[in-house]
Enzyme design. Sequence first.
Site, mmCIF file in Angstrom:
data_model
loop_
_atom_site.group_PDB
_atom_site.id
_atom_site.type_symbol
_atom_site.label_atom_id
_atom_site.label_comp_id
_atom_site.label_asym_id
_atom_site.label_seq_id
_atom_site.Cartn_x
_atom_site.Cartn_y
_atom_site.Cartn_z
ATOM 1 N N LYS A 1 -27.137 -10.742 17.443
ATOM 2 C CA LYS A 1 -27.363 -10.040 16.475
ATOM 3 C C LYS A 1 -28.179 -10.308 15.144
ATOM 4 C CE LYS A 1 -24.290 -7.174 17.626
ATOM 5 N NZ LYS A 1 -24.971 -5.779 17.919
ATOM 6 N N TYR B 1 -23.964 -14.432 21.341
ATOM 7 C CA TYR B 1 -23.924 -13.497 20.292
ATOM 8 C C TYR B 1 -24.005 -13.339 19.490
ATOM 9 C CZ TYR B 1 -21.005 -9.119 18.804
ATOM 10 O OH TYR B 1 -20.798 -8.437 17.849
ATOM 11 N N SER C 1 -23.292 -7.268 12.055
ATOM 12 C CA SER C 1 -21.983 -8.154 12.327
ATOM 13 C C SER C 1 -21.374 -8.661 11.681
ATOM 14 C CB SER C 1 -21.539 -8.767 13.726
ATOM 15 O OG SER C 1 -20.972 -9.820 13.239
HETATM 16 P P1 NAD Z 1 -17.693 -1.419 22.302
HETATM 17 O O1 NAD Z 1 -18.116 -2.021 24.237
HETATM 18 O O2 NAD Z 1 -17.044 -0.467 22.708
HETATM 19 O O3 NAD Z 1 -18.888 -0.708 23.218
HETATM 20 C C1 NAD Z 1 -20.453 -0.583 23.367
HETATM 21 C C2 NAD Z 1 -20.772 -0.072 23.674
HETATM 22 O O4 NAD Z 1 -22.402 0.180 24.562
HETATM 23 C C3 NAD Z 1 -19.812 0.181 25.728
HETATM 24 O O5 NAD Z 1 -19.521 1.792 25.321
HETATM 25 C C4 NAD Z 1 -21.269 0.027 26.497
HETATM 26 O O6 NAD Z 1 -20.825 0.353 28.005
HETATM 27 C C5 NAD Z 1 -22.680 -0.013 25.783
HETATM 28 N N1 NAD Z 1 -23.735 -0.952 26.204
HETATM 29 C C6 NAD Z 1 -23.423 -2.065 26.496
HETATM 30 N N2 NAD Z 1 -24.798 -2.474 26.913
HETATM 31 C C7 NAD Z 1 -25.483 -1.482 26.946
HETATM 32 C C8 NAD Z 1 -26.617 -0.868 27.486
HETATM 33 N N3 NAD Z 1 -27.253 -1.955 27.804
HETATM 34 N N4 NAD Z 1 -26.736 0.458 27.759
HETATM 35 C C9 NAD Z 1 -26.276 1.931 27.071
HETATM 36 N N5 NAD Z 1 -25.046 0.922 26.476
HETATM 37 C C10 NAD Z 1 -24.580 0.069 26.580
HETATM 38 O O7 NAD Z 1 -17.767 -2.151 21.390
HETATM 39 P P2 NAD Z 1 -17.894 -1.887 19.989
HETATM 40 O O8 NAD Z 1 -16.447 -2.673 19.679
HETATM 41 O O9 NAD Z 1 -17.690 -0.109 19.681
HETATM 42 O O10 NAD Z 1 -19.056 -2.283 18.907
HETATM 43 C C11 NAD Z 1 -20.019 -1.454 18.846
HETATM 44 C C12 NAD Z 1 -21.069 -2.303 18.181
HETATM 45 O O11 NAD Z 1 -20.684 -2.735 17.477
HETATM 46 C C13 NAD Z 1 -21.608 -3.292 19.045
HETATM 47 O O12 NAD Z 1 -23.490 -3.303 19.440
HETATM 48 C C14 NAD Z 1 -21.244 -4.765 18.428
HETATM 49 O O13 NAD Z 1 -21.321 -6.021 18.939
HETATM 50 C C15 NAD Z 1 -20.773 -4.042 17.479
HETATM 51 N N6 NAD Z 1 -19.758 -4.712 16.241
HETATM 52 C C16 NAD Z 1 -18.139 -4.767 17.058
HETATM 53 C C17 NAD Z 1 -18.019 -5.788 15.983
HETATM 54 C C18 NAD Z 1 -15.773 -5.222 16.782
HETATM 55 O O14 NAD Z 1 -15.355 -6.198 16.234
HETATM 56 N N7 NAD Z 1 -16.141 -4.186 17.535
HETATM 57 C C19 NAD Z 1 -18.216 -6.167 14.932
HETATM 58 C C20 NAD Z 1 -19.515 -6.529 14.701
HETATM 59 C C21 NAD Z 1 -20.316 -5.844 15.242
HETATM 60 N N1 UFG Z 2 -6.926 -15.230 16.643
HETATM 61 C C1 UFG Z 2 -6.069 -15.482 17.450
HETATM 62 N N2 UFG Z 2 -5.520 -15.220 18.549
HETATM 63 C C2 UFG Z 2 -6.304 -14.346 19.748
HETATM 64 C C3 UFG Z 2 -7.288 -14.037 19.102
HETATM 65 C C4 UFG Z 2 -7.538 -14.294 17.814
HETATM 66 O O1 UFG Z 2 -5.620 -16.414 16.694
HETATM 67 O O2 UFG Z 2 -5.056 -14.195 19.973
HETATM 68 C C5 UFG Z 2 -7.695 -15.216 15.368
HETATM 69 C C6 UFG Z 2 -8.553 -15.774 15.560
HETATM 70 O O3 UFG Z 2 -8.615 -16.860 15.810
HETATM 71 C C7 UFG Z 2 -9.399 -15.518 13.729
HETATM 72 C C8 UFG Z 2 -8.392 -14.123 14.460
HETATM 73 O O4 UFG Z 2 -7.180 -14.209 15.084
HETATM 74 O O5 UFG Z 2 -8.706 -16.599 13.129
HETATM 75 C C9 UFG Z 2 -9.651 -13.187 14.621
HETATM 76 O O6 UFG Z 2 -10.168 -13.280 15.770
HETATM 77 P P1 UFG Z 2 -10.750 -12.324 16.491
HETATM 78 O O7 UFG Z 2 -11.342 -12.315 18.077
HETATM 79 O O8 UFG Z 2 -9.464 -11.200 16.059
HETATM 80 O O9 UFG Z 2 -11.840 -11.699 15.436
HETATM 81 P P2 UFG Z 2 -13.140 -12.833 15.185
HETATM 82 O O10 UFG Z 2 -13.566 -12.775 13.663
HETATM 83 O O11 UFG Z 2 -13.489 -14.058 15.828
HETATM 84 O O12 UFG Z 2 -14.798 -11.727 15.741
HETATM 85 C C10 UFG Z 2 -15.221 -10.548 15.656
HETATM 86 C C11 UFG Z 2 -15.776 -10.340 16.929
HETATM 87 C C12 UFG Z 2 -16.330 -10.688 16.701
HETATM 88 C C13 UFG Z 2 -17.688 -10.390 15.359
HETATM 89 C C14 UFG Z 2 -17.187 -11.005 14.320
HETATM 90 C C15 UFG Z 2 -17.712 -10.588 12.854
HETATM 91 O O13 UFG Z 2 -14.573 -11.094 17.584
HETATM 92 O O14 UFG Z 2 -17.803 -9.803 17.330
HETATM 93 O O15 UFG Z 2 -15.405 -10.118 14.129
HETATM 94 O O16 UFG Z 2 -17.776 -9.651 12.884
HETATM 95 F F1 UFG Z 2 -18.767 -10.753 15.348
#
Ligand code: NAD
Ligand code: UFG
Length: 345
Positions: free
Chosen positions: A153, A149, A123
């Site tokens: 990562k 979190y 991330s």
């Molecule tokens: P998500 O929660 O939709 O998907 C993650 C999946 O992993 C879920 O289906 C959950 O049930 C499964 N899981 C969690 N722990 C587990 C375990 N111990 N064993 C087996 N399965 C398990 O999240 P996502 O948005 O699809 O994210 C996927 C990956 O990308 C994650 O590692 C997340 O941290 C990373 N990531 C997501 C974002 C974002 O904003 N969505 C940003 C940066 C990184």
């Molecule tokens: N925001 C609002 N109102 C809300 C939610 C978010 O104003 O209800 C704003 C936040 O303050 C920020 C922007 O929208 O300025 C984006 O916020 P998000 O929560 O959507 O995303 P972040 O950038 O905070 O974090 C996301 C994921 C993290 C990841 C990160 C970088 O949640 O898991 O992107 O990849 F680590």
Amino acid sequence: MILVTGGAGYIGSHTLIELNDAGFDFIVLDNLSNSSQEAIKRVEKIINKKITFIKGDIRDKELLRKIFSENEIDSVIHFAGLKAVGESVEKPLIYYENNVCGTNTLLEVMKEFNVKKFVFSSSATVYGEPEKMPVTEDMQTGIGITNPYGKSKYMIEEILKDLFISDNSFKIAILRYFNPVGAHESGIIGEDPSGIPNNLMPFISQVAVGKLPKLRVFGGDYPTKDGTGVRDFIHVVDLAKAHVKAIEYLNNNDLNEPLIVNLGTGRGYSVLEMIESFEKASGVKIPYEIVDRRPGDIAEIYANPNKAKKLLGWEAKRGIKEMCESAWKWQSEHPKGYEKIENEK
Ligand code: NAD
Ligand code: UFG
């Protein structure tokens, strides 16, 4: 055969479609802690093929051994992990156990079975509060990360680098996602957060569909174009396609270090710009109020995505309009996410 952990989740489910389109075979392991098996059924519908799905946990070593011994797995795409920033502050041990220990267990079993290709969902959060924009992969990581979190990562990235030093037959891709949003064009899979969404896009979508009364914009006094936070939003389908490119890269290249790439568009949009774009896509007015900053947030972050373009031949193609339109299609056609689909059966 690719093992996709966390394949029932938001990004994983979209990636399965792209892997299938590119001709890759895969099996999915997910404990469904933050997802629904219905997502897998929906993907089966889209790709018109049965998916081997194993409900189980990446921390279950015996299960992993069984999976690796029964299937000809040559690579792993590792999405499984917990990702709620706020929850990680409340429950740090659960986050470190699940994300860090879970990944460690998975890597141990991969080593046992001589499976050495690994794609990891990292991330942009690993950059902490970056000194300059846009962010490049060689910039400092690990300093100023405000929650467990994000730290999990960073720790996993460090584990992967050390693993490579100890055994350079590993081929590792660390993909640093920026802010994934949107949904598959079919509108039948998408992001389905449990409870009240933490992230901006699902929150806006749920306001638009009438599930939540109004959006709170966290901070209107940042040093950005309009005072609200700026992020590099990336369409989940573009992100999914990057995983295919990463696997192909690992298959076709010798690596002398883990490959680390940013996955973003290179463009930052503010919270107010996202609201405006979503209103255009949906035709719905989004009521909002500007409130205090959210602790731990940074003002602005966006990627320099050139390395992914140069090495993987990948770049994001879909703009903010497609991001909002597809998110709206999914949300408006499935206001209760997968729960509604399950109840309809
Ligand atoms: P998500 O929660 O939709 O998907 C993650 C999946 O992993 C879920 O289906 C959950 O049930 C499964 N899981 C969690 N722990 C587990 C375990 N111990 N064993 C087996 N399965 C398990 O999240 P996502 O948005 O699809 O994210 C996927 C990956 O990308 C994650 O590692 C997340 O941290 C990373 N990531 C997501 C974002 C974002 O904003 N969505 C940003 C940066 C990184
Ligand atoms: N925001 C609002 N109102 C809300 C939610 C978010 O104003 O209800 C704003 C936040 O303050 C920020 C922007 O929208 O300025 C984006 O916020 P998000 O929560 O959507 O995303 P972040 O950038 O905070 O974090 C996301 C994921 C993290 C990841 C990160 C970088 O949640 O898991 O992107 O990849 F680590």
